[in-house]
Design a protein around this motif. Sequence first.
Motif, short mmCIF file in Angstrom:
data_model
loop_
_atom_site.label_atom_id
_atom_site.label_comp_id
_atom_site.label_asym_id
_atom_site.label_seq_id
_atom_site.Cartn_x
_atom_site.Cartn_y
_atom_site.Cartn_z
N GLU A 1 0.82 -1.21 0.00
CA GLU A 1 0.00 0.00 0.00
C GLU A 1 0.86 1.26 0.00
OE1 GLU A 1 -3.11 0.46 -0.43
OE2 GLU A 1 -3.71 -1.66 -0.46
N CYS B 1 -12.83 -4.17 15.50
CA CYS B 1 -12.00 -3.57 14.45
C CYS B 1 -12.58 -3.87 13.08
CB CYS B 1 -10.57 -4.11 14.54
SG CYS B 1 -9.66 -3.56 16.00
N ALA C 1 -14.27 -1.14 10.23
CA ALA C 1 -13.36 -0.95 9.10
C ALA C 1 -14.14 -0.93 7.79
CB ALA C 1 -12.33 -2.08 9.07
N ARG C 2 -13.60 -0.21 6.82
CA ARG C 2 -14.20 -0.22 5.48
C ARG C 2 -13.70 -1.46 4.73
NH1 ARG C 2 -11.56 5.15 3.40
NH2 ARG C 2 -9.83 3.92 4.21
N ASP D 1 -10.02 -1.24 4.08
CA ASP D 1 -9.13 -1.24 5.25
C ASP D 1 -8.71 -2.67 5.60
OD1 ASP D 1 -9.58 1.46 5.32
OD2 ASP D 1 -11.12 1.36 6.87
N LEU E 1 -4.92 -1.03 12.21
CA LEU E 1 -5.88 -0.87 11.12
C LEU E 1 -5.20 -0.04 10.04
CD1 LEU E 1 -8.81 -1.48 10.25
CD2 LEU E 1 -9.46 0.75 11.20
N LEU E 2 -4.98 -0.66 8.89
CA LEU E 2 -4.36 0.02 7.75
C LEU E 2 -5.46 0.64 6.91
CD1 LEU E 2 -1.59 0.49 6.37
CD2 LEU E 2 -2.10 -1.51 4.94
N MET E 3 -5.37 1.97 6.67
CA MET E 3 -6.46 2.71 6.03
C MET E 3 -5.95 3.41 4.78
SD MET E 3 -8.20 4.27 9.51
CE MET E 3 -9.79 4.58 8.73
N THR F 1 -6.75 7.51 3.08
CA THR F 1 -7.40 8.13 4.24
C THR F 1 -6.46 9.19 4.82
OG1 THR F 1 -8.51 6.03 4.74
CG2 THR F 1 -8.46 7.69 6.48
N ALA G 1 -8.73 9.62 9.59
CA ALA G 1 -8.27 8.48 10.37
C ALA G 1 -8.47 8.74 11.86
CB ALA G 1 -6.79 8.20 10.09
#
Length: 408
Positions: free
Chosen positions: A268, A312, A316-317, A320, A332-334, A337, A342
């Motif tokens: 990412e 979590c 999360a989307r 994510d 949580l990797l976003m 964002t 965040a």
Amino acid sequence: MFTFDVATATSLVGFLSILIACAFRGLRGRALAGTPGGQWAMSALTGGVAALLVANSATLPGYIGTVADNALSVVSLVFIHRGTAMLVGARYSDRYYLLCIVAAVAGFAWFSYGQASLQARIALVSAYRAAFYCATLLMLVKRPGLPAGTRYLVDILALAAIWSVLRLGAAVFSGDHVDSFLAGGSSFAVMVSVGGILHVLVNAFQFRLESEKIRDELAAHAGRLQQKRDMLKSVVVERTAELTRQASTDSMTGIANRRHFMERGNDEIERARRYHLPLTLLLLDIDHFKQINDRFGHPAGDKLLQVIAQACQSNARNVDLPGRLGGEEFALLMPETSAIAARLAAERLRRAITAIPPALSGVPHQVTASFGVATLKSYDTSMDSLVARADTALYRAKNGGRNRVEAA
């Protein structure tokens, strides 16, 4: 100058029959004996030898041209019938076949040395041919579901049976027929050739039928192999997916483990730099988790870890990635964002954790967590750098009283 006489005709028939026998051998190899094709191969072989004996009878002892060749012709008929019986699943005792052969040998011997009669020998061999051809034909006609090539064999068996009946009638009722036989020449050579060629054609269409049977067996075997291949492929795909899931998933919580989370994070980061997109990492640590374990036991702690992981995932989307980095630390990797968005997401998740009821968490008091948020900067070369900055913010939240969000 070439002369088409009896010797030439029967020699051609004999060699053709032996060639067909060799072709049968090529189809089945060592497995030939216990198959219809094995019986038909023996029919072609014995019929070919009988024809060659007739072709060379002038140079052989008398009993070979009167008894042995005719007896071998009957043996050839027996193998035709026996192979067809195997094909259709009929059962006939070997004693029945042996009795037919013994009776034929006795008959030919009697009409050669007891009461010598060429007319009777011709009639006897014609009767045997007609009887065996008709019996074989009836077996095939009565059995449905045979390979498509069976209809050609039925047709040639019918022709051979009709020809044998005509020869039988000529031998019994026409003295001219015997006179022609004794005179020899082209006309008799043609007559002998027709009977011999019809017998060869019976063997040839049996060879075709055996070939079709082998083709169908190979096709069925290929189908079974394809099914097994598809099943094996499915098992491999499922097992590979399971191993991949196990390798990338935390066994306790069912979310991404540290290894997978860090690999995905580095991917990412590369994507964010390539397309100039924001990327934010959120770290959280359960407050006083060690005391929870010590006071309520590890089962209660394990259950709490699972509940936090579910929180979590719920907050999360789809883009994510929630993960457990170790112990009571989650992340949580976003992607795409910003820092503000965040931080708002972290606040929502913090409130969701504090709202978890004791009945669900397994802990008889409110559960809280501390958060650290870090947004990708130009000097962040990898996930390790981003995690380190988020971890620094997390410890500020811990030192600032816990149950709060701090940004790097």
